[in-house]
Write a protein that holds these residues in place. Structure first.
Motif, PDB file in Angstrom:
ATOM      1  N   VAL A 252       0.837  -1.202   0.000  1.00 41.17           N
ATOM      2  CA  VAL A 252       0.000   0.000   0.000  1.00 41.17           C
ATOM      3  C   VAL A 252       0.872   1.252   0.000  1.00 41.17           C
ATOM      4  O   VAL A 252       0.594   2.226  -0.714  1.00 41.17           O
ATOM      5  N   GLU A 253       1.945   1.231   0.798  1.00 40.77           N
ATOM      6  CA  GLU A 253       2.846   2.379   0.883  1.00 40.77           C
ATOM      7  C   GLU A 253       3.440   2.728  -0.470  1.00 40.77           C
ATOM      8  O   GLU A 253       3.558   3.907  -0.835  1.00 40.77           O
ATOM      9  N   GLY A 257       0.886   7.644  -2.880  1.00 39.25           N
ATOM     10  CA  GLY A 257       1.461   8.650  -1.987  1.00 39.25           C
ATOM     11  C   GLY A 257       0.423   9.620  -1.487  1.00 39.25           C
ATOM     12  O   GLY A 257       0.754  10.613  -0.822  1.00 39.25           O
ATOM     13  N   VAL A 258      -0.843   9.361  -1.797  1.00 38.61           N
ATOM     14  CA  VAL A 258      -1.937  10.232  -1.360  1.00 38.61           C
ATOM     15  C   VAL A 258      -2.468   9.718  -0.030  1.00 38.61           C
ATOM     16  O   VAL A 258      -3.023   8.614   0.039  1.00 38.61           O
ATOM     17  N   PRO A 259      -2.306  10.468   1.040  1.00 39.04           N
ATOM     18  CA  PRO A 259      -2.703   9.964   2.367  1.00 39.04           C
ATOM     19  C   PRO A 259      -4.156   9.492   2.441  1.00 39.04           C
ATOM     20  O   PRO A 259      -4.444   8.456   3.045  1.00 39.04           O
ATOM     21  N   ASP A 260      -5.072  10.238   1.816  1.00 42.30           N
ATOM     22  CA  ASP A 260      -6.488   9.894   1.927  1.00 42.30           C
ATOM     23  C   ASP A 260      -6.857   8.632   1.157  1.00 42.30           C
ATOM     24  O   ASP A 260      -7.970   8.113   1.310  1.00 42.30           O
ATOM     25  N   GLU A 261      -5.965   8.159   0.294  1.00 39.23           N
ATOM     26  CA  GLU A 261      -6.267   6.977  -0.511  1.00 39.23           C
ATOM     27  C   GLU A 261      -5.802   5.673   0.122  1.00 39.23           C
ATOM     28  O   GLU A 261      -6.199   4.610  -0.327  1.00 39.23           O
ATOM     29  N   ARG A 262      -4.951   5.753   1.113  1.00 34.03           N
ATOM     30  CA  ARG A 262      -4.323   4.528   1.612  1.00 34.03           C
ATOM     31  C   ARG A 262      -5.349   3.507   2.094  1.00 34.03           C
ATOM     32  O   ARG A 262      -5.265   2.318   1.772  1.00 34.03           O
ATOM     33  N   ALA A 263      -6.330   3.948   2.875  1.00 35.22           N
ATOM     34  CA  ALA A 263      -7.326   3.012   3.411  1.00 35.22           C
ATOM     35  C   ALA A 263      -8.206   2.454   2.294  1.00 35.22           C
ATOM     36  O   ALA A 263      -8.692   1.313   2.381  1.00 35.22           O
ATOM     37  N   VAL A 268      -9.077  -2.459  -1.432  1.00 35.39           N
ATOM     38  CA  VAL A 268      -9.045  -3.172  -2.711  1.00 35.39           C
ATOM     39  C   VAL A 268      -8.205  -4.439  -2.587  1.00 35.39           C
ATOM     40  O   VAL A 268      -8.630  -5.532  -2.990  1.00 35.39           O
ATOM     41  N   PHE A 269      -7.008  -4.318  -2.029  1.00 34.57           N
ATOM     42  CA  PHE A 269      -6.131  -5.484  -1.899  1.00 34.57           C
ATOM     43  C   PHE A 269      -6.753  -6.531  -0.980  1.00 34.57           C
ATOM     44  O   PHE A 269      -6.683  -7.744  -1.252  1.00 34.57           O
ATOM     45  N   LEU A 270      -7.361  -6.108   0.101  1.00 35.80           N
ATOM     46  CA  LEU A 270      -7.974  -7.066   1.028  1.00 35.80           C
ATOM     47  C   LEU A 270      -9.180  -7.750   0.390  1.00 35.80           C
ATOM     48  O   LEU A 270      -9.412  -8.956   0.604  1.00 35.80           O
ATOM     49  N   ASN A 271      -9.923  -6.993  -0.409  1.00 27.65           N
ATOM     50  CA  ASN A 271     -11.054  -7.611  -1.118  1.00 27.65           C
ATOM     51  C   ASN A 271     -10.551  -8.659  -2.110  1.00 27.65           C
ATOM     52  O   ASN A 271     -11.155  -9.737  -2.260  1.00 27.65           O
ATOM     53  N   ARG A 272      -9.464  -8.376  -2.790  1.00 28.77           N
ATOM     54  CA  ARG A 272      -8.912  -9.319  -3.749  1.00 28.77           C
ATOM     55  C   ARG A 272      -8.392 -10.575  -3.037  1.00 28.77           C
ATOM     56  O   ARG A 272      -8.567 -11.698  -3.523  1.00 28.77           O
ATOM     57  N   LEU A 273      -7.719 -10.362  -1.913  1.00 26.85           N
ATOM     58  CA  LEU A 273      -7.253 -11.520  -1.145  1.00 26.85           C
ATOM     59  C   LEU A 273      -8.432 -12.379  -0.699  1.00 26.85           C
ATOM     60  O   LEU A 273      -8.376 -13.619  -0.736  1.00 26.85           O
ATOM     61  N   GLY A 274      -9.506 -11.717  -0.283  1.00 31.15           N
ATOM     62  CA  GLY A 274     -10.670 -12.458   0.171  1.00 31.15           C
ATOM     63  C   GLY A 274     -11.314 -13.275  -0.923  1.00 31.15           C
ATOM     64  O   GLY A 274     -11.943 -14.310  -0.656  1.00 31.15           O
ATOM     65  N   LEU A 333       0.278   1.360   7.742  1.00 30.43           N
ATOM     66  CA  LEU A 333      -0.054   0.279   8.669  1.00 30.43           C
ATOM     67  C   LEU A 333      -1.475   0.443   9.209  1.00 30.43           C
ATOM     68  O   LEU A 333      -2.248  -0.523   9.297  1.00 30.43           O
ATOM     69  N   GLU A 334      -1.826   1.682   9.574  1.00 30.04           N
ATOM     70  CA  GLU A 334      -3.178   1.948  10.071  1.00 30.04           C
ATOM     71  C   GLU A 334      -4.209   1.682   8.992  1.00 30.04           C
ATOM     72  O   GLU A 334      -5.307   1.165   9.270  1.00 30.04           O
ATOM     73  N   ALA A 335      -3.881   2.022   7.747  1.00 30.27           N
ATOM     74  CA  ALA A 335      -4.828   1.824   6.645  1.00 30.27           C
ATOM     75  C   ALA A 335      -5.149   0.353   6.436  1.00 30.27           C
ATOM     76  O   ALA A 335      -6.305  -0.019   6.180  1.00 30.27           O
ATOM     77  N   VAL A 336      -4.135  -0.494   6.543  1.00 33.02           N
ATOM     78  CA  VAL A 336      -4.362  -1.929   6.376  1.00 33.02           C
ATOM     79  C   VAL A 336      -5.083  -2.520   7.584  1.00 33.02           C
ATOM     80  O   VAL A 336      -5.948  -3.390   7.452  1.00 33.02           O
ATOM     81  N   ALA A 337      -4.737  -2.053   8.760  1.00 35.25           N
ATOM     82  CA  ALA A 337      -5.360  -2.587   9.972  1.00 35.25           C
ATOM     83  C   ALA A 337      -6.825  -2.190  10.078  1.00 35.25           C
ATOM     84  O   ALA A 337      -7.646  -2.941  10.629  1.00 35.25           O
ATOM     85  N   ASN A 338      -7.172  -1.027   9.544  1.00 33.29           N
ATOM     86  CA  ASN A 338      -8.554  -0.544   9.606  1.00 33.29           C
ATOM     87  C   ASN A 338      -8.937   0.070   8.253  1.00 33.29           C
ATOM     88  O   ASN A 338      -9.054   1.295   8.113  1.00 33.29           O
ATOM     89  N   PRO A 339      -9.122  -0.779   7.238  1.00 33.55           N
ATOM     90  CA  PRO A 339      -9.384  -0.278   5.882  1.00 33.55           C
ATOM     91  C   PRO A 339     -10.828   0.207   5.729  1.00 33.55           C
ATOM     92  O   PRO A 339     -11.682  -0.031   6.584  1.00 33.55           O
ATOM     93  N   TRP A 340     -11.042   0.902   4.626  1.00 33.96           N
ATOM     94  CA  TRP A 340     -12.409   1.256   4.282  1.00 33.96           C
ATOM     95  C   TRP A 340     -13.203  -0.011   3.971  1.00 33.96           C
ATOM     96  O   TRP A 340     -12.646  -1.027   3.540  1.00 33.96           O
ATOM     97  N   LYS A 341     -14.502   0.081   4.164  1.00 25.03           N
ATOM     98  CA  LYS A 341     -15.393  -1.017   3.803  1.00 25.03           C
ATOM     99  C   LYS A 341     -15.950  -0.730   2.407  1.00 25.03           C
ATOM    100  O   LYS A 341     -16.831   0.119   2.234  1.00 25.03           O
ATOM    101  N   THR A 342     -15.396  -1.383   1.388  1.00 25.06           N
ATOM    102  CA  THR A 342     -15.833  -1.169   0.011  1.00 25.06           C
ATOM    103  C   THR A 342     -15.985  -2.513  -0.693  1.00 25.06           C
ATOM    104  O   THR A 342     -15.552  -3.551  -0.186  1.00 25.06           O
ATOM    105  N   GLN A 343     -16.546  -2.443  -1.895  1.00 26.60           N
ATOM    106  CA  GLN A 343     -16.634  -3.609  -2.769  1.00 26.60           C
ATOM    107  C   GLN A 343     -15.640  -3.501  -3.930  1.00 26.60           C
ATOM    108  O   GLN A 343     -15.646  -4.351  -4.826  1.00 26.60           O
ATOM    109  N   ASP A 344     -14.801  -2.489  -3.904  1.00 26.62           N
ATOM    110  CA  ASP A 344     -13.902  -2.220  -5.021  1.00 26.62           C
ATOM    111  C   ASP A 344     -12.831  -3.296  -5.155  1.00 26.62           C
ATOM    112  O   ASP A 344     -12.299  -3.811  -4.164  1.00 26.62           O
TER     113      ASP A 344
END
Length: 409
Positions: A252-253, A257-263, A268-274, A333-344
């Motif tokens: 993710v890092e 480089g856009v702070p608001d996009e990290r979560a 997206v990556f977590l949804n793909r892993l799932g 690290l915070e973004a991955v630990a507490n990501p947005w809830k999306t379907q993307d």
């Protein structure tokens, strides 16, 4: 008979004088006659002894020494408190292990103080048991007194330098920065720490600090941070360990480089892993090809690179790479630990430094076309990879079409 009479007369006159009686005049010869002076008392035997003479000498010398000592102490205290000879502000280095005598001598040699002995002896009286002058580099003000210098060196408030490590650097790149720093001292460890184990941050240090000390600080800070974030993670994360958290955070890092996009990117990556989909992240290709050294600035990523089999190429492997690909910062690290809830499941560059996200392949392909048009308008080389498969190439059950389409630097 006449002498007796005269004596009686003299005695009588003296008595009468003592009794303030009438004064009897004397003849000129009598007046000029010298009177008998009484003999001084004889010195006692004790006063004439050699022991008494010696003791008198000793007492005299003690008095002289005390007076001289008081004068010397007054002069030393005055010199210790008065402004010193230094004409302009200067830096002074106290090396590790330097004693009071060495420090005093170096201060005098550099014309910072006027007398090393005065500084050494009076400073010793100001130091309590266990106290010492601390190593480091200090800025000595012009005309600083010995007392002011002592207080500064005792406080340990030395000049601080700093070395900065931005988020997303590899361990090798961090080591290169430490080697380039002219103030840090000492060798780097022969074996590199694990990727992702050093916290990116700005570290302050004084002259004489060892590079190994900074590494220890970075490792301890990252371990503490990861432990804290892991404890606060979303319980529904499909991640089994802190190591997996750091690995995904490193991707993710490197992706945005856009702070608001990290979560959002993390979701997206977590949804793909799932869903069992490959991550298809360009930074993993780069790390697989070039390791911690990083990609040379003049080396583009070609379409053929996407198919190269390395343990890190997430276009080829399933799931996460075996280790992090960089050292992620707190926000990633915070973004991955507490990501947005999306379907993307996809994202692609928007041409303004950020990304647009999509939940379906159709939406994503439309976004890719817009991105390709922007690249074509810039004259982009079609042989250079733009982070993924062509939008008309379908993904199989275990992989997906590109997350984004852009040239990776």
């Amino acid at each position: 008979m006449s002498d007796t009479t005269n004596q009686s007369s003299d005695n009588g006159q003296n008595g009468q004088s003592a009794q303030k009686g009438p004064i009897i005049p004397k003849s000129p010869s009598e007046a000029l006659r010298p009177e008998r002076v009484p003999e001084p008392p004889k010195r006692s035997r004790n006063a004439r002894s050699q022991v008494v003479l010696f003791l008198n000498f000793v007492m005299t010398m003690l008095v002289v020494v005390c007076i001289a000592g008081l004068i010397g102490v007054y002069y030393a205290i005055t010199a210790y408190q008065n402004p010193g000879p230094l004409q302009t502000n200067t830096n002074f280095i106290v090396r590790n292990g330097a004693g009071l005598s060495e420090i005093a001598t170096n201060l005098e040699r550099n014309l910072i103080i006027s007398d090393a002995r005065i500084f050494r002896y009076l400073t010793a009286t100001h130091l309590n048991a266990g106290e010492s002058l601390k190593a480091g580099e200090y800025e000595i003000k012009a005309h600083a007194s010995m007392n002011e210098i002592m207080e500064l060196l005792k406080s340990g408030k030395s000049i601080l330098y700093s070395v900065s490590f931005p988020e997303g650097l590899t361990v090798r790149q961090m080591f290169d920065r430490m080697l380039d720093d002219p103030v840090l001292e000492g060798d780097l460890p022969a074996a590199l720490p694990a990727e992702g184990s050093l916290r990116p941050d700005t570290y302050k240090f004084s002259r004489g600090t060892k590079r190994s000390e900074i590494i220890d600080q970075m490792a301890a800070a990252q371990q503490k941070l990861v432990d804290q974030i892991w404890e606060r993670r979303d319980s529904s994360l499909p991640l089994k360990s802190k190591e997996e958290l750091v690995t995904l955070a490193s991707i993710v890092e490197k992706e945005t480089g856009v702070p608001d996009e990290r979560a959002h990117v993390a979701s997206v990556f977590l949804n793909r892993l799932g869903k069992g989909m490959r991550l298809q992240s360009d930074p993993t290709i780069i790390y697989g090809l070039f390791g911690g050294e990083g990609k040379p600035a003049d080396r583009p990523i070609y379409q053929s690179d996407l198919k190269k089999e390395t343990p890190f190429n997430t276009y080829v492997i399933k799931g996460l790479p075996p280790t992090p690909i960089a050292n992620p910062g707190k926000d990633a690290l915070e973004a991955v630990a507490n990501p947005w809830k999306t379907q993307d499941l996809y994202f692609v560059a928007n041409g303004n430094g950020g990304h647009v996200f999509a939940a379906t392949l159709e939406e994503h392909n439309a976004n890719v076309k817009r991105w390709r048009k922007l690249e074509a308008d810039k004259g982009a080389d079609p042989e250079i990879a733009v982070d993924g498969q062509p939008e008309d190439q379908p993904a199989d059950n275990t992989s997906a079409v590109p997350l984004k389409k852009k040239k990776i630097n």
